[in-house]
Scaffold this active site. Structure first.
Site, PDB file in Angstrom:
ATOM      1  NE  ARG A  40      -3.901   2.196   0.595  1.00  0.00           N
ATOM      2  CZ  ARG A  40      -4.090   3.277  -0.153  1.00  0.00           C
ATOM      3  NH1 ARG A  40      -3.298   3.496  -1.203  1.00  0.00           N
ATOM      4  NH2 ARG A  40      -5.066   4.117   0.128  1.00  0.00           N
ATOM      5  N   GLY A  41       0.917   1.941  -1.098  1.00  0.00           N
ATOM      6  CA  GLY A  41       1.893   3.008  -1.292  1.00  0.00           C
ATOM      7  C   GLY A  41       1.910   4.050  -0.219  1.00  0.00           C
ATOM      8  CG  ASP A  52      -0.549   2.255   4.709  1.00  0.00           C
ATOM      9  OD1 ASP A  52      -1.052   3.384   4.652  1.00  0.00           O
ATOM     10  OD2 ASP A  52      -1.200   1.226   4.936  1.00  0.00           O
ATOM     11  CB  THR A  53       5.133   0.672   3.735  1.00  0.00           C
ATOM     12  OG1 THR A  53       4.667   0.023   2.543  1.00  0.00           O
ATOM     13  CG2 THR A  53       4.283   0.263   4.918  1.00  0.00           C
ATOM     14  NE  ARG A  54       4.412   5.068  -3.475  1.00  0.00           N
ATOM     15  CZ  ARG A  54       4.223   4.186  -4.459  1.00  0.00           C
ATOM     16  NH1 ARG A  54       5.262   3.699  -5.107  1.00  0.00           N
ATOM     17  NH2 ARG A  54       3.017   3.789  -4.766  1.00  0.00           N
ATOM     18  N   GLY A  70      -6.812   4.378 -11.683  1.00  0.00           N
ATOM     19  CA  GLY A  70      -8.030   4.299 -12.470  1.00  0.00           C
ATOM     20  C   GLY A  70      -8.893   3.149 -11.975  1.00  0.00           C
ATOM     21  CD  GLU A  83      -0.253  -4.908  -6.879  1.00  0.00           C
ATOM     22  OE1 GLU A  83      -0.264  -3.940  -7.684  1.00  0.00           O
ATOM     23  OE2 GLU A  83       0.365  -4.906  -5.800  1.00  0.00           O
TER      24      GLU A  83
END
Length: 557
Positions: A30-31, A33-35, A63, A97
């Site tokens: 999840r970008g 949160d932890t990217r 999208g 995903e």
């Protein structure tokens, strides 16, 4: 594109996804949160360790669906690492995903999925509580019910996979946790699927049966013996079963060509060294002798659940170099042995015995056609002679593959006809050499001579009839026939008659023919024409000798 049976279209997708891998690791997270924190550090560590790693660096919302490049990256990755954080389930793209990753795993059993629980617990995913419950409450209002149901099932499924929890490892230290993840991925990536033929006609039902046995969830240590004649597909089946299951075990090893390797100098120690390297994740151990190796193996297999395959075993000492008792294995471990020797192990030691059967006529024609024509049926004009060649093969995959590959579409029907006539008179040398391994492995000349006698004179004869004749020629026929049965060289049918596969029969008679080009110098003569010619020649020689003697007597008188 891999050639596969039209009756089994799924094989195509499995082989295509598992054989081409652009990435070692697909990193899902999840970008928001932890990217820029944990995931960035993990990505850097994976790349530094030499793993080609894919991550989606696009900060922009995706999208309505997953981008095509993400789909391709999942499809062409050997493993997937999924970093679960508190807000993972709030993203419908992350959930889509996840569904796609699990679908990739279902299509290709060798695809490894490693869940990493960063600041959530596996039970949170399984029960979908806490922040996940809040996320799904929102999804329920905006997304179709069937889509939400699919996401829930995916989270429950991945929660049951063997994963890594930050709080449970490395005392919660992220750097140590990341190092541990990289180490685990290295171990998983080192264990790679074995190469198997693209065309596996008639084997899928057998593979599925053996997979069910391996996946029954039992903690018993099981031994499976796969046996059958040479060239029937034992190794191919064992490799496919291994590929589908090795990821379920903590350690695994496929020891190929055990008989051949054991005959090399210090061969048994080589086998032991390979086994230890496999189940100890590449750690090399120096072994001086078989006894020392056995001690090390017993220590290794007692501490982890392993899948062990010993391919082409023909003597008990080859097994004794690997394990003495199955009770020494860790609970749930499984051992698979492929052999031409049906009674290699005593019955009480074996959990399951699987005899590999020859292909039926439909399967045989399909397999031959793939190798001869590149499709599942013969071209128009070649059907009749294709069927005759297939009939000559007797359902033996080795023969169908060798002969199919040796035929050429550009050749006229007359050439195919001539090739068939030649095969009926002179067996294919490549096939004979592979089948002869079973004959050469017989324990002594007594059993080898008995086999040749049966191949030349007694096929289809009543067993008692053969025993009466050969016992009178100083053979120990009953035990000898049993030895031949154990080596898959002969069978006894329901009418108590001794039978032999046509390819084995041809191999036996070819052995005799190779003794000399002249029939009268061979140990056995079974063809009427040869017998007549030999008797005629002997009669001429006797007459000449008689005439010479008469002339000599007249000269003396």
């Amino acid at each position: 594109m891999a050639l596969v049976s039209a009756a089994d279209p799924q094989t195509s997708s499995v082989s295509s996804t598992s054989r081409y891998c652009r990435y070692h690791v697909f990193l899902s997270f999840r970008g928001q949160d932890t990217r820029k924190t944990f995931t960035d550090h993990l990505y850097t560590a994976l790349v530094k360790a030499g793993f080609r790693t894919f991550r989606d660096d696009d900060e922009v919302e995706r999208g309505e669906g997953i981008k095509p490049e993400l789909q391709k990256a999942i499809k062409h990755s050997r493993t997937s690492v999924i970093v679960f954080s508190k807000n993972y389930a709030s993203s419908r793209w992350c959930l889509d995903e996840l569904v796609m990753i699990l679908e990739r795993k279902r299509l290709s059993a060798d695809h490894v999925v490693l869940p990493v629980f960063y600041d959530v617990d596996p039970s949170d995913l399984r029960k979908q509580k806490g922040s996940l419950a809040e996320a799904f409450a929102r999804h329920q209002k905006t997304q179709p019910s069937n889509k939400v149901k699919e996401w829930r099932e995916a989270l429950a499924e991945v929660a049951d996979l063997a994963g890594m929890v930050l709080q449970n490892q490395a005392d919660g230290h992220e750097s140590k946790f990341i190092n541990k993840i990289v180490q685990v991925m290295g171990e998983k990536l080192r264990r790679r699927p074995l190469s198997v033929p693209h065309i596996m006609i008639g084997m899928h039902s057998q593979i599925n049966e053996l997979n069910l046995w391996l996946q029954d969830g039992s903690d018993d240590v099981g031994i499976l013996v796969i046996y059958g004649m040479s060239g029937i597909g034992k190794t191919t089946i064992a490799k496919s079963v291994y590929n589908s299951n090795y990821g379920r075990f903590e350690g695994s090893s496929f020891l190929e060509n055990v008989k051949e390797v054991s005959q090399q100098p210090n061969g048994l120690v080589q086998i032991q060294t390979q086994l230890l390297s496999d189940i100890l994740n590449g750690r090399k151990m120096k072994i001086s002798n078989v006894s020392e190796g056995l001690t090390e193996i017993e220590d290794a297999i007692s501490s982890k659940r392993v899948l062990l395959v010993l391919d082409d075993v023909d003597h008990r000492d080859q097994l004794d170099a690997v394990f003495r008792m199955k009770d020494l294995f860790y609970p749930g471990s499984k051992i698979i042995i492929t052999t031409r020797h049906a009674r290699l192990l005593r019955a009480h030691q074996v959990t399951k015995v699987h005899e590999v059967e020859t292909l039926n006529s439909k399967e045989s024609l399909e397999l031959f056609s793939w190798h001869a024509f590149g499709q599942d049926h013969p071209f128009e004009g070649y059907i009749e002679y294709s069927q005759k060649i297939v009939g000559h093969c007797g359902g033996l995959p080795l023969a169908l593959e060798v002969l199919g590959s040796s035929m050429y579409l550009g050749d006229s029907i007359d050439v195919w006809k001539s090739a068939l006539e030649k095969l009926e008179a002179i067996p294919n040398g490549e096939i004979v050499n592979k089948l002869r391994v079973s004959y050469d492995s017989l324990q002594d000349d007594h059993d080898r001579n008995l086999f040749l006698h049966i191949a030349c004179f007694f096929i289809g004869k009543d067993k008692d009839y053969i025993v009466n004749i050969l016992d009178g020629c100083d053979f120990y026929t009953i035990v000898g026939i049993q030895n031949l049965i154990d080596r898959c060289l002969v069978t006894i049918d329901e009418f108590d008659k001794v039978q032999m596969h046509d390819m084995i029969l041809g191999m036996g008679r070819q052995i005799v023919c190779l003794e000399s080009e002249k029939p009268w110098k061979r140990s056995r003569v079974w063809q009427h024409k040869d017998a007549f010619n030999i008797l005629t020649e002997k009669n001429i020689q006797l007459k000449a000798l008689s005439s010479t003697c008469t002339c000599s007597l007249e000269t003396v008188t």
